[in-house]
Design a protein around this motif. Structure first.
Motif, short mmCIF file in Angstrom:
data_model
loop_
_atom_site.label_atom_id
_atom_site.label_comp_id
_atom_site.label_asym_id
_atom_site.label_seq_id
_atom_site.Cartn_x
_atom_site.Cartn_y
_atom_site.Cartn_z
N LYS A 19 -12.44 0.70 -1.53
CA LYS A 19 -11.07 0.90 -1.92
C LYS A 19 -10.09 -0.34 -1.92
CE LYS A 19 -11.57 5.92 -2.01
NZ LYS A 19 -10.97 7.14 -1.21
N LYS A 20 -9.90 -0.88 -0.86
CA LYS A 20 -9.05 -1.72 -0.42
C LYS A 20 -9.67 -3.10 -1.20
CE LYS A 20 -8.21 -0.61 4.54
NZ LYS A 20 -8.37 -0.86 5.80
N GLY A 23 -8.76 -2.66 -4.82
CA GLY A 23 -7.43 -2.76 -4.96
C GLY A 23 -6.75 -4.37 -4.70
N ARG A 24 -7.45 -5.02 -3.95
CA ARG A 24 -7.17 -6.47 -4.12
C ARG A 24 -7.50 -7.33 -5.19
NH1 ARG A 24 -10.31 -7.20 0.33
NH2 ARG A 24 -11.99 -8.20 -0.93
N LEU A 26 -7.68 -5.63 -8.41
CA LEU A 26 -6.62 -5.27 -9.28
C LEU A 26 -5.29 -5.59 -9.13
CD1 LEU A 26 -7.39 -1.35 -9.12
CD2 LEU A 26 -7.89 -2.88 -11.00
N ASP A 27 -4.88 -5.99 -8.05
CA ASP A 27 -3.44 -6.59 -7.41
C ASP A 27 -3.58 -8.01 -7.85
OD1 ASP A 27 -2.61 -3.96 -6.45
OD2 ASP A 27 -2.94 -4.92 -4.41
N SER A 28 -4.71 -8.72 -8.01
CA SER A 28 -4.76 -10.09 -8.30
C SER A 28 -4.56 -10.49 -9.80
CB SER A 28 -5.99 -10.73 -7.70
OG SER A 28 -7.18 -10.33 -8.61
N GLY A 29 -5.08 -9.41 -10.70
CA GLY A 29 -4.93 -9.74 -12.03
C GLY A 29 -5.96 -10.71 -12.43
N TYR A 31 -10.24 -11.32 -12.79
CA TYR A 31 -11.50 -10.44 -12.83
C TYR A 31 -12.78 -11.31 -12.74
CZ TYR A 31 -7.51 -7.27 -13.48
OH TYR A 31 -6.32 -6.84 -13.62
N GLU A 36 -12.79 -13.63 -5.04
CA GLU A 36 -13.61 -12.86 -4.43
C GLU A 36 -14.96 -13.28 -4.79
OE1 GLU A 36 -12.65 -10.41 -2.81
OE2 GLU A 36 -10.64 -9.98 -3.13
#
Length: 365
Positions: A19-20, A23-24, A26-29, A31, A36
């Motif tokens: 989940k973390k 979330g990271r 998603l927050d970065s925008g 993909y 990552e």
């Protein structure tokens, strides 16, 4: 029912970290082709003791991209031959034919199920350009003789490392033993994503650069295309998930070894042929594969006793309709393996009681 592989239980262990990680992203925008992926590539290269890692869409693409890159580099051309085990999952062979190269099928050794090294030289012709070894079921297929043959004849050594992430040969891990390696992060692998994913690992910087470029439409600079490329990229979410699981991979592989050791020590049924272990560290037990002459009967007996098993694989590649021109060929050892193998439950979350039950039921067969 004892599941063959309880993916839900495996992945629930990492629920909070997943989940973390998601979330990271998603927050970065961001993909695709972001931090990552870069971080996972760095970590997986280090894990494999390789200099370079390129994340791609799946394991089949990883092998295809290696071969495409060699063709771009002028090291292979249409019609060149790649020696490959007859006993393998069809993806190993699909990668060769997909790149207009010719698979030359060679029988495995019956005890290891991996490519019989003693047969390689007999299969070499002036068109041979590489040997593709497959670390089948999680056991390292590399040895000094394979390397010696490739060096002697000037052949590339390619690893299909989809099933053996973390296996070791003389202190060196699969994924760094040959000139290049393709791996898969299909959910059921020892290092599995929550979807498809794959990677190429290599110590060759030029090869890594070509693979990365071809996988991104043949482009290093947006809208500038150097090669006839394809779209094969590991996405940010899968990279983040894999990086979480990578930290536990050595422990998971060790747990698989513990389960395999118990099976080996306690299964005593004379009807069952247990897998041969070349070296303990050289096997990560992606699958625990037994053989018996009445495989289908045994599988039904185990199912009746609530033990789920699978067959890896029921039809050898040379008997598949996709390769109907090969259907008349005979590979007796490969065919014997495909007719007799059965994979028992094995995973890092299998309990001691479940292992004991599998052993008890098989010994009663």
């Amino acid at each position: 029912m004892i599941k063959f592989l309880d993916l839900q239980k495996i992945n629930q262990q990492h629920s909070d970290e997943f989940k973390k990680a998601i979330g990271r992203v998603l927050d970065s925008g961001w993909y695709l082709l972001g931090n990552e992926v870069k971080q996972f590539e760095k970590n997986f290269a280090s894990f494999c003791q390789a200099d370079h890692c390129v994340g791609v869409a799946n394991g089949l693409d990883a092998l295809i991209l290696i071969l495409k890159a060699y063709k771009i580099q002028g090291l292979m051309k249409d019609g060149d031959e790649i020696i490959v085990p007859a006993n393998t999952y069809i993806a190993s062979i699909l990668a060769i034919t997909a790149t207009n190269l010719k698979p030359v099928l060679v029988e495995p050794a019956l005890n290891t199920y991996n490519l019989d090294t003693s047969l390689i030289e007999k299969a070499i012709t002036p068109r041979t350009k590489a040997v593709m070894i497959v670390h089948l079921y999680g056991q390292c297929a590399y040895n000094d003789k394979v390397k010696e043959i490739c060096d002697q004849y000037g052949l590339k050594l390619i690893e299909d490392n989809a099933q053996a992430q973390g296996a070791v040969y003389k202190g060196k891990k699969t994924g760094s033993l040959g000139d290049a390696a393709g791996t898969s992060f299909y959910p059921g692998k020892n290092l599995g994503a929550l979807g498809d994913g794959g990677a190429v690992t290599t110590n060759d910087p030029e090869l890594a650069e070509v693979v990365r470029t071809v996988a991104n439409y043949g482009s290093k600079v947006k809208y500038v295309n150097e090669y006839l490329g394809q779209n094969s990229r590991l996405d940010e979410i899968q990279a983040a998930i894999l990086d979480v699981k990578l930290g536990q991979l050595n422990d998971d592989n060790q747990r698989r070894r513990e389960v395999a050791n118990r099976y080996h020590a306690k299964i005593k049924n004379p009807k069952i042929v247990l897998p041969h272990i070349v070296s303990p560290e050289g096997h990560v037990w992606h699958l625990f594969v037994i053989r018996t002459e009445n495989r289908d009967q045994l599988q039904q007996y185990l199912a009746d006793n609530k033990i789920q098993t699978l067959v890896h694989y029921p039809i050898p590649p040379h008997k598949q309709t996709a390769y109907k021109e090969w259907n008349v060929q005979r590979f007796p050892i490969t065919e014997k393996i495909h007719n007799e193998v059965l994979s028992l439950p094995i995973s890092p979350v299998l309990t001691e009681d479940e292992v004991s039950y599998v052993i008890e039921i098989i010994n009663r067969y």
